[in-house]
Design a protein around this motif. Structure first.
Motif, short mmCIF file in Angstrom:
data_model
loop_
_atom_site.label_atom_id
_atom_site.label_comp_id
_atom_site.label_asym_id
_atom_site.label_seq_id
_atom_site.Cartn_x
_atom_site.Cartn_y
_atom_site.Cartn_z
N HIS A 1 7.79 4.24 1.70
CA HIS A 1 8.10 5.93 1.75
C HIS A 1 9.69 5.45 1.93
N ARG B 1 2.65 5.08 -3.62
CA ARG B 1 1.36 4.28 -3.02
C ARG B 1 0.86 3.67 -4.16
N ASP C 1 7.84 8.86 -2.16
CA ASP C 1 6.37 8.38 -1.77
C ASP C 1 5.75 7.51 -2.57
N TRP D 1 -1.51 3.20 -8.88
CA TRP D 1 -0.26 3.70 -8.16
C TRP D 1 -0.06 5.09 -8.55
N ASP E 1 -3.23 2.37 -4.31
CA ASP E 1 -4.54 2.42 -3.53
C ASP E 1 -5.43 1.68 -4.50
N SER F 1 0.72 -1.24 0.17
CA SER F 1 0.06 0.02 0.07
C SER F 1 0.99 1.04 -0.04
N ARG F 2 2.09 1.03 0.74
CA ARG F 2 3.04 2.41 0.55
C ARG F 2 4.33 2.13 1.16
#
Length: 190
Positions: free
Chosen positions: A62, A77, A75, A83, A79, A59-60
């Motif tokens: 960082h 991501r 960052d 992406w 969802d 999902s993420r």
């Protein structure tokens, strides 16, 4: 099942450095924080956090990379299959389930756990589209990879990793973490 807290440190060959990950595995999810230091192509320091949702889907991610002259931040991501890289939609990554942070053995874990490749002998090759992140540059690109279970072993399993012309037979432990990734990394802690 509950959660399991694991720590792994790897000797990373191409960067002449080390990588450590603090991992929590819980009910089909993985969260981690990690740090790495490398000397090639120049001295750098990487710090990252990784979060997944059900079935170990990223999902993420960082990431911060520090060099003598700069600091880079990424960052990344996902969802529900859409992406973004630093807030900008990247349609070339859509459909990928996983990130793959360069020179980081931990990010080989998600597809292995999702498909039980470290426990299921004789499974067919599994093709994946990955959101691959270069280190130390933090460029993100779509990358096709294939994982194939080769054999059960005392420690877990041997799984063939392929991407383009590159191939390596990687040893994973019972938790789905890399023990030995020829040409990339060897676990120093188990």
């Amino acid at each position: 099942m509950g959660s399991r807290n694991l720590v792994r440190t790897w000797d990373v060959l191409p960067s002449r450095g080390y990588s450590t990950a603090w991992v929590v595995l819980a009910e089909g999810r993985l969260t981690a924080r990690g740090r790495a230091v490398g000397l090639v192509p120049e001295p750098y320091w990487v710090t990252y956090t990784l979060e997944t949702v059900d079935a170990y889907v990223t999902s993420r991610l960082h990431v911060t990379v520090d060099t003598e002259t700069s600091t880079g931040i990424l960052d990344l991501r996902n969802d529900a299959g859409r992406w973004t890289v630093d807030g900008e939609h990247r349609p070339d990554l859509d459909g990928a389930l996983d990130c793959d942070l360069g020179l980081c053995p931990l990010t080989n874990t998600m597809p292995v756990l999702r498909h039980g490749l470290h426990r299921q002998p004789g499974t067919a090759p599994h093709p994946f589209l990955m959101a691959w992140v270069s280190v130390p540059g933090l460029e993100v690109s779509a990358n096709e990879q294939t994982y194939t279970h080769l054999a059960r072993a005392e420690h877990g399993a041997r799984i063939r990793y392929e991407s383009g012309d590159f191939r390596s037979d990687v040893d994973f432990d019972e938790d789905g973490l890399v023990l030995d990734y020829p040409q990339l990394a060897t676990a120093l802690t188990r």
